[in-house]
Motif scaffolding. Sequence first.
Motif, short mmCIF file in Angstrom:
data_model
loop_
_atom_site.label_atom_id
_atom_site.label_comp_id
_atom_site.label_asym_id
_atom_site.label_seq_id
_atom_site.Cartn_x
_atom_site.Cartn_y
_atom_site.Cartn_z
N PHE A 1 0.84 -1.19 0.00
CA PHE A 1 0.00 0.00 0.00
C PHE A 1 0.88 1.25 0.00
O PHE A 1 1.94 1.27 0.64
N VAL A 2 0.44 2.28 -0.69
CA VAL A 2 1.08 3.59 -0.56
C VAL A 2 0.72 4.15 0.81
O VAL A 2 -0.45 4.22 1.18
N PRO B 1 2.29 12.11 -9.75
CA PRO B 1 1.56 11.01 -10.41
C PRO B 1 2.31 9.69 -10.30
O PRO B 1 3.54 9.67 -10.19
N PRO B 2 1.59 8.57 -10.34
CA PRO B 2 2.24 7.26 -10.31
C PRO B 2 3.14 7.07 -11.52
O PRO B 2 2.85 7.57 -12.61
N PHE B 3 4.23 6.36 -11.33
CA PHE B 3 5.09 6.03 -12.46
C PHE B 3 4.69 4.67 -13.02
O PHE B 3 3.89 3.95 -12.43
N LEU B 4 5.25 4.33 -14.15
CA LEU B 4 4.90 3.10 -14.84
C LEU B 4 5.12 1.88 -13.94
O LEU B 4 6.18 1.72 -13.34
N MET B 5 4.09 1.03 -13.82
CA MET B 5 4.12 -0.22 -13.06
C MET B 5 4.20 0.00 -11.55
O MET B 5 4.52 -0.93 -10.81
N GLU B 6 3.94 1.20 -11.09
CA GLU B 6 3.93 1.45 -9.65
C GLU B 6 2.60 1.01 -9.04
O GLU B 6 1.54 1.26 -9.62
N ASN C 1 -3.29 2.76 -4.88
CA ASN C 1 -4.49 2.42 -4.13
C ASN C 1 -5.20 3.70 -3.71
O ASN C 1 -4.59 4.77 -3.65
N GLN C 2 -6.47 3.59 -3.42
CA GLN C 2 -7.22 4.69 -2.85
C GLN C 2 -6.92 4.75 -1.35
O GLN C 2 -6.70 3.72 -0.70
N ALA C 3 -6.92 5.94 -0.78
CA ALA C 3 -6.57 6.11 0.63
C ALA C 3 -7.46 5.27 1.55
O ALA C 3 -6.98 4.69 2.54
N ARG D 1 7.87 8.76 -2.35
CA ARG D 1 6.75 7.90 -2.04
C ARG D 1 7.20 6.80 -1.08
O ARG D 1 8.32 6.31 -1.16
N ARG D 2 6.32 6.47 -0.15
CA ARG D 2 6.58 5.36 0.76
C ARG D 2 5.44 4.36 0.69
O ARG D 2 4.29 4.72 0.40
N TYR D 3 5.79 3.10 0.96
CA TYR D 3 4.82 2.01 0.87
C TYR D 3 4.96 1.11 2.08
O TYR D 3 6.01 1.07 2.74
N GLY D 4 3.91 0.37 2.35
CA GLY D 4 3.96 -0.58 3.45
C GLY D 4 3.39 -1.93 3.05
O GLY D 4 2.44 -2.01 2.25
N LEU D 5 3.98 -2.97 3.58
CA LEU D 5 3.42 -4.31 3.50
C LEU D 5 2.70 -4.56 4.82
O LEU D 5 3.28 -4.35 5.89
N PHE D 6 1.45 -4.95 4.75
CA PHE D 6 0.64 -5.12 5.95
C PHE D 6 0.28 -6.59 6.14
O PHE D 6 -0.02 -7.31 5.19
#
Length: 218
Positions: A11-12, A19-24, A27-29, A207-212
């Motif tokens: 998740f972001v 804007p998102p880059f290619l293959m990024e 998700n909606q908040a 941008r940061r992402y998390g695995l939940f």
Amino acid sequence: MEGDTWHSYRFVTDSDGSPPFLMEPTNQAHELDVFKLAGFRQIGSYFSARVPLQQMRAPQPTRTDEFKIEIWDGKDAEGMFQQVYDLSAAAFANNPFYKAITRNAFMAMYMPIVPLIRKDLVLFARKPDGALTGFLFGIPNYAEAQTPKSVILKTYASLTKGAGRHLSHTFHTAAAKGGFQTAIHALIHDENLSALRSAAEGAEVFRRYGLFGLRLNG
């Protein structure tokens, strides 16, 4: 996670709004809020960063005879991805939550993007006997424009110490020569060696992402 780490599984969690880059992954908040309300907690952290190619700080790596860096010749795309599959399976096998996919499934993911590939952004590190010991896959950020100014360092892996640094340096040099202005270091785990290299090259996180995860009883 859609079954494995080859597909979308993050998740972001924070963004500068670009804007998102290619293959990024996107998700909606509210989607993340749903998972949190269901008891999921963050168990892994990742980021993407960008660096102006004219402001790269990392010095050229020391020359070595242990391997040589080759640029893909643009021929036999299927054979090229077959090699990438084999090395990926070996290099990523010990990563947390890694799950192998079949060769056919891998090829089905990547062969459709062959028309988008620039051969000067696909690199190999080979031992003196020709054995593959590292690869780097880069691609222009076509989500940005038809003639993008940014390029994505999508994936790289190596089985020999130092090969990753040489691959990265060659990639950034080729990208600058190819007219790109910015390199995106995509989806790096916070604790990966790549994170240190990205910072050393002067890249700034956007941008940061998390695995939940959710611990199940029983």
